[in-house]
Write an enzyme that holds these catalytic residues in place. Structure first.
Site, PDB file in Angstrom:
ATOM      1  CB  SER A   1      -0.755  -0.027   1.481  1.00 35.54           C
ATOM      2  OG  SER A   1      -1.672  -0.892   1.201  1.00 35.54           O
TER       3      SER A   1
ATOM      4  CG  HIS B   1     -14.691  -2.988  15.392  1.00 31.24           C
ATOM      5  ND1 HIS B   1     -15.913  -3.100  16.165  1.00 31.24           N
ATOM      6  CD2 HIS B   1     -14.182  -4.257  15.477  1.00 31.24           C
ATOM      7  CE1 HIS B   1     -16.262  -4.343  16.411  1.00 31.24           C
ATOM      8  NE2 HIS B   1     -15.168  -5.030  15.866  1.00 31.24           N
TER       9      HIS B   1
ATOM     10  CD  GLU C   1     -19.061  -8.020  12.156  1.00 27.70           C
ATOM     11  OE1 GLU C   1     -18.501  -6.861  11.897  1.00 27.70           O
ATOM     12  OE2 GLU C   1     -18.238  -8.959  12.904  1.00 27.70           O
TER      13      GLU C   1
END
Length: 339
Positions: free
Chosen positions: A53, A108, A195
């Site tokens: 990245s 999160h 989830e």
């Protein structure tokens, strides 16, 4: 009612003079970095040296540093790499350089909730959690809109953590849609529960069972895929726009009648709810987190075997073949960037 914030409640100038380090440049990382920069904030990117990245972030015009360098340079450090990699990275690359007065942020609450990361008492700790994938956070911002976000402050050392958190969310576009106040514990537990029981675990198993039942009864796998998997998005989109009542209004009366008489046969309410409560208990008492942490420390044998088995399932094979033949096969809506 939970408290909601909007643009009028956020003062993005609270970020003036501050440097924000985005750690990770995957789906969420690239969206946060680009949106904040477009909102006038000073943004740097912290990455593992040599990671794939790094050139991507440089190409996008960011100053890229190692995570220790970014931590030293920044006032706000937002960690946006995978949950399972955060604790080790924090201990090695962030904690030694995290000085008083800085803020550390998450999208999160997992590692804070289960105490895999325990920041020092003299830094702010907050959560800015978009309720959507990174490519949507970016595309909605570019369109002049935003993705709803959750905000939580775990530690308010400066006395200004809420102002900073709200300003940060405004910078990524979340205030345009709405910001729901919560806690890291509540976000983590409800997110994991949703989830596991509904959005991923529940829906995938339900679609797989439907697909297998039709195929085993002799129906064409292609028809089974369309009826039990492909149309799921169409139904969920209707619910997302107007609730279950709007979905029922849009489908046939025959389908709605089938919902009432057959839904409870497939998912017996009391038994399903009891099973869900058991899952929630494992999330609340740390059982699930302990298993996931151990899974990552022990080579991910179970995780990798399940992923491999799913890739070989006929619903995945048939689905890939059908999507290749559809006119929308070149839809590039999904963001495939990695951390």
């Amino acid at each position: 009612m939970a408290k909601m914030y909007y643009e009028k409640d956020c003062d993005i100038t609270k970020l003036d003079g501050k440097t924000i380090a985005i750690v990770g440049y995957g789906s969420q990382g690239h969206a946060h970095a680009l949106n904040l920069r477009d909102s006038g904030c000073k943004v740097i990117v912290g990455l593992r040296e040599g990671g794939k990245s790094w050139p991507v972030a440089e190409k996008d015009g960011f100053t890229v540093m190692t995570v220790p360098e970014a931590t030293k340079a920044a006032d706000i450090i937002m960690i946006l790499i995978n949950d399972e990699a955060q604790a080790d990275m924090y201990r090695k690359d962030i904690a030694p350089y995290l000085t008083a007065g800085k803020a550390i942020a998450f999208a999160h609450g997992f590692n804070i909730r289960y105490k895999q990361i325990v920041p020092p008492a003299d830094v702010d700790v907050f959560m800015a959690a978009p309720k959507g994938p990174g490519h949507t956070v970016r595309s909605q911002y570019v369109a002049g809109k935003g993705v709803p976000c959750l905000v939580a402050v775990e530690q308010n050392a400066s006395g200004k953590a809420y102002d900073i958190a709200l300003a940060y969310i405004a910078g990524i576009g979340g205030a345009r849609a709405g910001i729901l106040e919560t806690t890291m514990n509540e976000e983590t537990e409800t997110d994991l529960f949703g989830e596991q029981t509904v959005l991923c675990g529940g829906v995938v198993d339900l679609m797989r069972c439907g697909f297998e039942t039709l195929v085993e009864a002799g129906y064409a796998p292609e028809n089974a895929y369309f009826e039990c998997i492909h149309e799921m998005k169409l139904i969920v989109d209707l619910i997302n726009k107007g609730g279950v009542a709007a979905m029922n209004y849009s489908i046939s009366d025959t389908a709605e009648y089938g919902e009432y008489v057959s839904g409870p046969r497939v998912l017996p309410y009391e038994q399903t709810k009891a099973n869900m409560k058991a899952v929630l208990n494992d999330i609340q008492d740390g059982t699930f987190a302990g298993k996931w942490i151990a899974e990552n420390k022990n080579g991910r044998t179970f995780f990798n075997s399940k992923r491999a088995a799913l890739a070989k399932h006929p619903m995945e094979i048939v689905g890939a073949q059908l999507r290749e033949q559809m006119l929308w096969k070149n839809d590039n809506d999904l963001d495939n960037a990695s951390n």
